[in-house]
Enzyme design. Structure first.
Site, PDB file in Angstrom:
ATOM      1  N   TYR A   1      -0.936   1.783  -0.929  1.00  0.00           N
ATOM      2  CA  TYR A   1       0.231   0.909  -0.897  1.00  0.00           C
ATOM      3  C   TYR A   1       1.409   1.669  -0.296  1.00  0.00           C
ATOM      4  O   TYR A   1       1.547   2.873  -0.497  1.00  0.00           O
ATOM      5  CB  TYR A   1       0.607   0.455  -2.307  1.00  0.00           C
ATOM      6  CG  TYR A   1      -0.430  -0.391  -2.995  1.00  0.00           C
ATOM      7  CD1 TYR A   1      -0.356  -1.775  -2.958  1.00  0.00           C
ATOM      8  CD2 TYR A   1      -1.479   0.191  -3.702  1.00  0.00           C
ATOM      9  CE1 TYR A   1      -1.295  -2.560  -3.602  1.00  0.00           C
ATOM     10  CE2 TYR A   1      -2.421  -0.583  -4.352  1.00  0.00           C
ATOM     11  CZ  TYR A   1      -2.327  -1.957  -4.303  1.00  0.00           C
ATOM     12  OH  TYR A   1      -3.263  -2.729  -4.934  1.00  0.00           O
TER      13      TYR A   1
ATOM     14  N   HIS B   1       1.134  -6.068  -1.075  1.00  0.00           N
ATOM     15  CA  HIS B   1      -0.308  -6.070  -1.216  1.00  0.00           C
ATOM     16  C   HIS B   1      -0.840  -4.779  -0.599  1.00  0.00           C
ATOM     17  O   HIS B   1      -0.126  -4.059   0.104  1.00  0.00           O
ATOM     18  CB  HIS B   1      -0.915  -7.286  -0.512  1.00  0.00           C
ATOM     19  CG  HIS B   1      -0.573  -8.580  -1.178  1.00  0.00           C
ATOM     20  ND1 HIS B   1      -1.168  -8.987  -2.357  1.00  0.00           N
ATOM     21  CD2 HIS B   1       0.312  -9.547  -0.845  1.00  0.00           C
ATOM     22  CE1 HIS B   1      -0.669 -10.150  -2.712  1.00  0.00           C
ATOM     23  NE2 HIS B   1       0.232 -10.524  -1.817  1.00  0.00           N
TER      24      HIS B   1
ATOM     25  N   LYS C   1      -7.408  -7.391   6.345  1.00  0.00           N
ATOM     26  CA  LYS C   1      -7.210  -5.957   6.238  1.00  0.00           C
ATOM     27  C   LYS C   1      -8.022  -5.256   7.312  1.00  0.00           C
ATOM     28  O   LYS C   1      -8.998  -5.808   7.812  1.00  0.00           O
ATOM     29  CB  LYS C   1      -7.598  -5.450   4.845  1.00  0.00           C
ATOM     30  CG  LYS C   1      -6.785  -6.083   3.718  1.00  0.00           C
ATOM     31  CD  LYS C   1      -7.146  -5.485   2.388  1.00  0.00           C
ATOM     32  CE  LYS C   1      -6.409  -6.215   1.267  1.00  0.00           C
ATOM     33  NZ  LYS C   1      -4.958  -6.069   1.388  1.00  0.00           N
TER      34      LYS C   1
END
Length: 413
Positions: free
Chosen positions: A310, A318, A367
């Site tokens: 993060y 997120h 992602k």
């Protein structure tokens, strides 16, 4: 090892009215807090270029548990410090933030008026589910109206389909939603309010604990041989019979020993002692690498990966990156791999089918996959005494390979 980064350019921040409050609560990125006193003496020192910086060291204390390969922080004060200053650890009765006690208190108060992060997540998921039901009902109703209008030879009335940007939960729908303060509580224990105790502890991985011990010097670990663990049917209590902390050398050996003998973790066998391919060393090399670059590193079992990265922390964004899917230790000397007593995961080359599967899944959750390779130094060129201290970590190297799935329909721009 591998990582994941979101493909989306917008919407990666977590919204909500609590953003300003989170900026205040989680203002410190590390447990150590640096401050400067404003006095005449500090002004004189500044003129001569001498910094007058005060370091606030929280000096937390934990208990090493070799069975679970973790360090337990039993003090609620120390737990909140480590969580709010760098998001270290995980509550053993919570999803991430140690909020079990707050959830129990909330369940006895105004039914969700004071909500924890887990309750907010459950409420948001319930509203999203209700939105999908309303949208499906609106689509079915519009299709039925169009079919009836076609049969009657008239023009169908314009259909109103709910969208995610404009849909709001109705009062009746909200009343039917499960109470997040109660439905969430699989671990709920009915205890009188006057006897409610915080039985949750913060659980640090060995990598997190050693980073706090070696780099920040803000954590002391008690020898598990001096701690009695008392279990009961509703809770457990930790009683420290002797608060003598372990020194750095004993911690260094004990953390490696947990991967050597699964039945008796405190015993280091001759075959495992002095090995540079110890899983603790490999995992810590990657953890230290990303922590030193400013990333907040969390466990990635949610995505079947090793680490989540993060930018600031779970409450702000997120997951930006995940050292995902697999770990990729690279051993310099093939002879070390043949004689290794450890079964290093993902040391063999991955298959293209696995890579295609992981890459496709990561594109669905928006992602990007990053494979992280940790090079393990050869035993033949290293001194046996070097591994007795953390100085051996300087001989590990970390490299990354970024993978993104090419989707022609989405990448034309």
């Amino acid at each position: 090892m591998s990582l994941i980064v979101p493909n989306r350019k917008r919407g990666d921040k977590k919204g909500g009215a609590r953003r300003g409050e989170n900026n205040r609560i989680y203002a410190n990125p590390l447990p150590l807090v640096f401050s400067q006193t404003e006095s005449y003496t500090s002004y004189i020192l500044d003129l001569f270029g001498i910094p007058n910086i005060l370091v606030n060291n929280p000096s937390c204390e934990g208990v090493f548990d070799p069975i679970t390969r973790s360090v337990w922080i039993t003090s609620s004060k120390d737990s909140m410090i480590l969580w709010r200053r760098g998001f270290f650890g995980k509550g053993d009765l919570s999803r991430s933030e140690p909020s079990w006690y707050a959830r129990q208190v909330n369940a006895r108060k105004a039914a969700g008026k004071y909500m924890t992060s887990e309750e907010i997540r459950e409420k948001r998921r319930a509203e999203r589910k209700q939105f999908k039901l309303d949208r499906a009902a609106a689509i079915a109703q519009a299709a039925a109206e169009a079919e009836a209008a076609f049969a009657e030879g008239r023009e169908a009335a314009p259909a109103v389909i709910p969208s995610g940007a404009t849909w709001k939960p109705q009062i009746s729908a909200v009343e039917e939603l499960p109470n997040p303060s109660v439905s969430l509580q699989d671990d709920y224990v009915e205890v009188p309010e006057d006897k409610l105790e915080d039985i949750e502890h913060l659980q640090l991985t060995l990598q997190e604990a050693f980073f706090l011990i070696w780099n920040l010097d803000c954590l002391s670990v008690v020898d598990p041989a001096t701690v009695a663990i008392i279990f009961s049917h509703i809770a457990f209590a930790l009683k420290c019979l002797q608060s003598e902390p372990m020194n750095l050398q004993s911690i260094w050996r004990a953390f490696q020993a947990t991967y050597c003998s699964p039945h008796v973790p405190s015993i280091v066998s001759n075959a495992c002692e002095g090995r540079f391919d110890n899983p603790f060393l490999v995992n810590y090399a990657a953890y230290h690498y990303y922590r030193s670059l400013g990333w907040v590193v969390k466990g990635g079992i949610k995505f079947c990966v090793d680490f989540l990265l993060y930018k600031r922390g779970p409450v702000f964004h997120h997951a930006e990156c995940v050292r995902g899917g697999r770990s990729y230790p690279l051993i310099e000397d093939p002879a070390d791999q043949e004689s290794s007593p450890f079964d290093l995961s993902n040391s063999s080359p991955f298959s293209w089918s696995w890579l295609s599967t992981v890459n496709r899944v990561n594109s669905q959750v928006q992602k990007t996959l990053i494979l992280t390779y940790v090079t393990i130094p050869a035993q033949s060129r290293m001194s046996p005494d070097l591994i007795a201290s953390p100085a051996c970590l300087a001989h590990y190297s970390v490299r990354e390979v970024v993978l993104r799935r090419f989707i022609p329909a989405r990448m034309r721009d």
